[in-house]
Design a protein around this motif. Structure first.
Motif, short mmCIF file in Angstrom:
data_model
loop_
_atom_site.label_atom_id
_atom_site.label_comp_id
_atom_site.label_asym_id
_atom_site.label_seq_id
_atom_site.Cartn_x
_atom_site.Cartn_y
_atom_site.Cartn_z
N PRO A 138 11.60 20.26 4.63
CA PRO A 138 10.15 20.35 4.77
C PRO A 138 9.56 18.96 4.72
CG PRO A 138 10.77 20.78 2.50
CD PRO A 138 12.06 20.59 3.27
N ASN A 139 8.28 18.83 4.97
CA ASN A 139 7.62 17.53 4.83
C ASN A 139 7.85 17.00 3.42
OD1 ASN A 139 6.70 18.12 7.36
ND2 ASN A 139 4.53 17.89 6.88
N CYS A 140 8.27 15.75 3.32
CA CYS A 140 8.54 15.16 2.02
C CYS A 140 8.51 13.65 2.14
CB CYS A 140 9.89 15.62 1.47
SG CYS A 140 11.31 15.23 2.51
N VAL A 141 8.50 12.98 1.01
CA VAL A 141 8.43 11.52 0.95
C VAL A 141 9.61 10.88 1.68
CG1 VAL A 141 8.60 9.58 -0.65
CG2 VAL A 141 7.06 11.48 -1.16
N GLU A 142 10.79 11.52 1.61
CA GLU A 142 12.00 10.93 2.20
C GLU A 142 12.09 11.07 3.71
OE1 GLU A 142 12.67 11.84 -2.04
OE2 GLU A 142 11.95 13.04 -0.35
N TYR A 143 11.33 11.97 4.29
CA TYR A 143 11.49 12.28 5.73
C TYR A 143 11.38 11.04 6.62
CZ TYR A 143 11.86 15.96 9.29
OH TYR A 143 12.30 16.78 10.30
N PRO A 144 10.30 10.26 6.51
CA PRO A 144 10.21 9.08 7.39
C PRO A 144 11.26 8.03 7.08
CG PRO A 144 8.40 9.10 5.82
CD PRO A 144 9.08 10.43 5.70
N ALA A 145 11.72 7.95 5.83
CA ALA A 145 12.78 6.99 5.50
C ALA A 145 14.07 7.37 6.22
CB ALA A 145 13.00 6.94 3.99
N ILE A 146 14.36 8.68 6.30
CA ILE A 146 15.57 9.14 6.99
C ILE A 146 15.44 8.89 8.49
CG2 ILE A 146 17.01 11.15 7.49
CD1 ILE A 146 16.17 12.25 4.72
N ILE A 147 14.26 9.15 9.05
CA ILE A 147 14.03 8.86 10.47
C ILE A 147 14.22 7.37 10.75
CG2 ILE A 147 12.27 8.75 12.28
CD1 ILE A 147 13.21 11.56 11.95
N CYS A 148 13.54 6.52 9.99
CA CYS A 148 13.60 5.07 10.23
C CYS A 148 15.01 4.53 10.00
CB CYS A 148 12.61 4.35 9.33
SG CYS A 148 10.88 4.62 9.75
N LEU A 158 0.83 -1.21 0.00
CA LEU A 158 0.00 0.00 0.00
C LEU A 158 0.86 1.26 0.00
CD1 LEU A 158 -2.66 -1.11 2.62
CD2 LEU A 158 -3.02 -0.84 0.16
N PRO A 159 0.35 2.36 -0.58
CA PRO A 159 1.12 3.60 -0.56
C PRO A 159 1.31 4.12 0.86
CG PRO A 159 -1.09 3.98 -1.45
CD PRO A 159 -0.91 2.50 -1.34
N ALA A 160 2.53 4.50 1.17
CA ALA A 160 2.86 5.07 2.48
C ALA A 160 2.98 6.58 2.41
CB ALA A 160 4.15 4.47 3.02
N MET A 161 3.74 7.05 1.42
CA MET A 161 4.03 8.47 1.29
C MET A 161 3.73 8.92 -0.14
SD MET A 161 5.12 8.84 4.38
CE MET A 161 5.45 10.60 4.25
N THR A 162 2.97 9.98 -0.27
CA THR A 162 2.70 10.58 -1.58
C THR A 162 3.03 12.06 -1.50
OG1 THR A 162 0.97 9.01 -2.18
CG2 THR A 162 0.93 11.14 -3.29
N CYS A 163 3.84 12.54 -2.43
CA CYS A 163 4.16 13.96 -2.47
C CYS A 163 2.95 14.73 -3.01
CB CYS A 163 5.37 14.21 -3.37
SG CYS A 163 5.77 15.97 -3.59
N GLY A 164 2.44 15.66 -2.21
CA GLY A 164 1.28 16.44 -2.63
C GLY A 164 1.56 17.39 -3.77
N LEU A 165 2.84 17.63 -4.07
CA LEU A 165 3.22 18.52 -5.17
C LEU A 165 3.29 17.76 -6.49
CD1 LEU A 165 6.08 20.57 -3.48
CD2 LEU A 165 3.69 21.20 -3.71
N SER A 166 3.94 16.59 -6.47
CA SER A 166 4.21 15.86 -7.71
C SER A 166 3.42 14.58 -7.88
CB SER A 166 5.71 15.52 -7.78
OG SER A 166 6.03 14.55 -6.78
N GLY A 167 2.88 14.04 -6.78
CA GLY A 167 2.20 12.75 -6.83
C GLY A 167 3.14 11.57 -6.67
N ARG A 168 4.45 11.82 -6.58
CA ARG A 168 5.42 10.73 -6.41
C ARG A 168 5.09 9.94 -5.14
NH1 ARG A 168 10.74 10.59 -4.09
NH2 ARG A 168 10.47 12.78 -3.53
N THR A 169 5.11 8.62 -5.24
CA THR A 169 4.63 7.77 -4.15
C THR A 169 5.62 6.65 -3.83
OG1 THR A 169 2.31 8.23 -4.68
CG2 THR A 169 2.77 6.22 -3.42
N ALA A 197 13.58 17.47 -1.88
CA ALA A 197 12.40 17.34 -1.04
C ALA A 197 11.11 17.80 -1.72
CB ALA A 197 12.60 18.14 0.26
N GLU A 198 11.20 18.73 -2.64
CA GLU A 198 9.99 19.27 -3.27
C GLU A 198 9.86 18.82 -4.72
OE1 GLU A 198 9.07 23.32 -2.36
OE2 GLU A 198 10.16 23.28 -0.48
N SER A 199 10.53 17.70 -5.06
CA SER A 199 10.42 17.08 -6.39
C SER A 199 10.69 18.08 -7.51
CB SER A 199 9.01 16.46 -6.55
OG SER A 199 8.79 15.47 -5.59
#
Length: 568
Positions: A108-118, A66-77, A179-181
């Motif tokens: 800023p909030n981005c698709v990569e943020y939780p990957a970097i945390i984890c 299932l999709p976890a992270m989707t960029c609200g600017l580009s749709g990248r998931t 971060a902002e695609s």
């Protein structure tokens, strides 16, 4: 620091077995909520001593597709499985860099943020999160205070990072993230100490994590002003984060667990550098298998488009966003029709605003809570199974926490319906401030209770009300502003003889900083505001005004009497 592996979670998605993922187990129910003047939650739960990634990756076979992270600017998931893979590739790189103890995230909030945390927590590395709106001097101060080795920064912040490096020279590397695609990696001015994020990742994932003491080792270090003084590094362990997530999730409706093609969806606009966005929204969504649609900042038109396109099932918000949804003619009831609940925190919402929101979304459960960075996020929340709606309150204490009310003048422990300072204790509470024993000592009582600096009371049913604030902290759109930091900056300006900063009420932002200045010479308000714009970020600007006075009221000991300035 010696790290000890403390883990009890198997990896069913690795061994091919199917397991049922359930809610945390309740260990004790408190029918009587107030015992010996100590408030108890409705129940306590069992929280295992597992790592952060053990928890959020639990049950991957039910959500990995299932999709976890989707960029609200580009749709990248990224799917949950892809996010885990990326995090493990980062972990492998970090585990190979023995000198790296702490990384900073300036994104800023981005698709990569939780990957970097984890990935960082899997590698046993401490993370400090920074506000991208900070000035270079603010960034450098936090990097130095946290002793950061590697900085992950957005491509768009390259010039700011270059200025920061000239102030803090101890970074071994800067990793730039798109971060902002914007797909402008080629435009980066890279040197021997900087690298694109894609090149920093290992080509293969880590097969195991670092040896970690989940209770004692510091996992994340967000900066908070606490009850007073300038921002300090709050030491939160992986166990603190696990406790926060599971005590929020145990009610069964904060997050719905993903299965098959079913999953919760939210618009992740609360900043992930903030404890609300990181420990509550991001972590809960990763654990539950939710889809997070990330926005780097709040933009009303973009936010509305995300509501239309992704049909979120829940939202985490601060009062200004609630106000926008309730008041804007651009937002209709249809925009909110997919929601089952909203959660509001970081600042009081107010009954009038809640009622106004309910006119557009009468079937949506509105939940308010209270917490601090030092409580790893939320400490109270609305529990529909254990309480009636209590407008104007911050509702019920979360599991595994205790609360008492103390007279701040006499240290007397007060009882039901008596107003005093809220003090809390429990396994979700910080162990203290990094490299700041004095601040830690002032924040905790001798018997281990954390002083929150908030004033309020609880009733016999365990409903908590907050009425005032002892702490000097100013809250601007839910973001902390320490008066001491602004005062120290102002004292560096020629013509400022003495100064005090207080918060003034504002219908949109909650509070705004106002400076009272004893001046010499021809110093003007424009001079002051120009100076502040060069030194501090936008939410720390003196948008509450500048007032020139003959003297600053102080106690016999020289402490500023801020209460004498409020309302002037």
């Amino acid at each position: 620091m010696k790290r000890i592996l403390v883990s009890s979670v198997s990896y069913p998605w690795r061994c091919g077995k199917r397991t049922l993922v359930t809610l945390p187990r309740i260990t004790k129910i408190f029918d009587e909520r107030v015992l010996d003047n100590t408030l108890h939650p409705p129940y306590d739960i069992h929280v295992p001593k597992i790592t952060y990634t053990d928890m959020v990756w639990e049950g991957m076979e039910t959500k990995g597709h299932l999709p976890a992270m989707t960029c609200g600017l580009s749709g990248r998931t990224l799917s949950h499985g892809e996010l885990q893979e990326e995090a493990l590739r980062l972990s492998k790189t970090l585990q190979g860099l023995n000198h790296v103890k702490t990384i900073g995230i300036l994104l800023p909030n981005c698709v990569e943020y939780p990957a970097i945390i984890c990935g960082s927590l899997h590698a046993g590395v401490t993370v400090t999160t920074l506000n991208p709106a900070y000035t270079p001097s603010e960034i450098a101060h936090q990097l130095e205070a946290a002793r950061v080795d590697i900085l992950f920064a957005a491509n768009s912040l390259q010039e700011k990072v270059l200025s920061t490096v000239s102030l803090y020279s101890k970074l071994s590397m800067v990793v730039f993230v798109d971060a902002e695609s914007q797909l402008n990696t080629g435009a980066l001015k890279l040197d021997e100490k900087s690298v694109p994020y894609s090149q920093f990742l290992s080509v293969s994932p880590a097969r195991s994590g670092a040896r970690i003491d989940t209770v004692k080792d510091t996992a994340i270090m967000p900066f908070s002003s606490g009850t007073t003084g300038p921002p300090k590094g709050v030491e939160l362990s992986q166990h603190n984060l696990v406790v926060q997530c599971l005590t929020m999730a145990v009610d069964g409706e904060s997050f719905y667990r993903a299965f098959g093609k079913l999953q919760d969806v939210t618009v992740a606009v609360l900043p992930m550098y903030h404890i609300f966005g990181l420990a509550v929204t991001m972590t809960g969504a990763l654990w539950a298998g939710s889809r997070q649609v990330t926005l780097p900042r709040f933009d009303s038109d973009l936010y509305i488009r995300c509501l239309e396109k992704y049909s979120p099932t829940y939202l985490h918000m601060v009062p200004p966003i609630v106000g926008f949804l309730a008041s804007s003619p651009k937002v209709s009831a249809e925009h909110l029709s997919s929601l089952r609940q909203v959660n509001c925190g970081a600042a009081p919402c107010g009954l009038t605003l809640i009622e106004k929101f309910a006119l557009k979304a009468p079937r949506v459960l509105f939940r308010e809570g209270w917490g601090m960075t030092e409580t790893t996020g939320a400490a109270t929340a609305f529990h529909r199974s254990y309480q009636e709606s209590a407008p104007g309150s911050v509702n019920t204490l979360l599991p595994n926490l205790r609360m008492r009310i103390v007279d701040s003048d006499t240290d007397e422990i007060l009882g039901v319906d008596q107003t005093g300072e809220l003090q809390v204790k429990g396994e979700g509470i910080t162990k203290g401030y990094f490299n700041n024993e004095e601040a830690t000592r002032k924040t905790f009582s001798q018997d281990g209770w954390m002083k929150t600096g908030d004033v309020g009371y609880f009733n016999k049913d365990g409903i908590i009300y907050i009425s005032d604030r002892i702490k000097e902290l100013i809250k601007v759109n839910g973001l902390q502003v320490a008066p001491a930091e602004l005062e120290n900056t102002l004292r560096q300006l020629d013509g400022v003889e003495d100064v005090a900063v207080v918060g003034v009420q504002d219908g949109r932002a909650g509070q705004l900083p106002r400076a009272f200045i004893v001046r010499s010479g021809s110093l003007t308000e424009a001079d002051v505001k120009q100076w502040m714009s060069l030194k501090l970020s936008a939410h720390k600007q003196l948008n509450g005004g500048v007032v020139f006075v003959d003297s600053i009221p102080k106690s016999a000991a020289g402490k500023i009497l801020r209460k004498d300035l409020v309302g002037k």
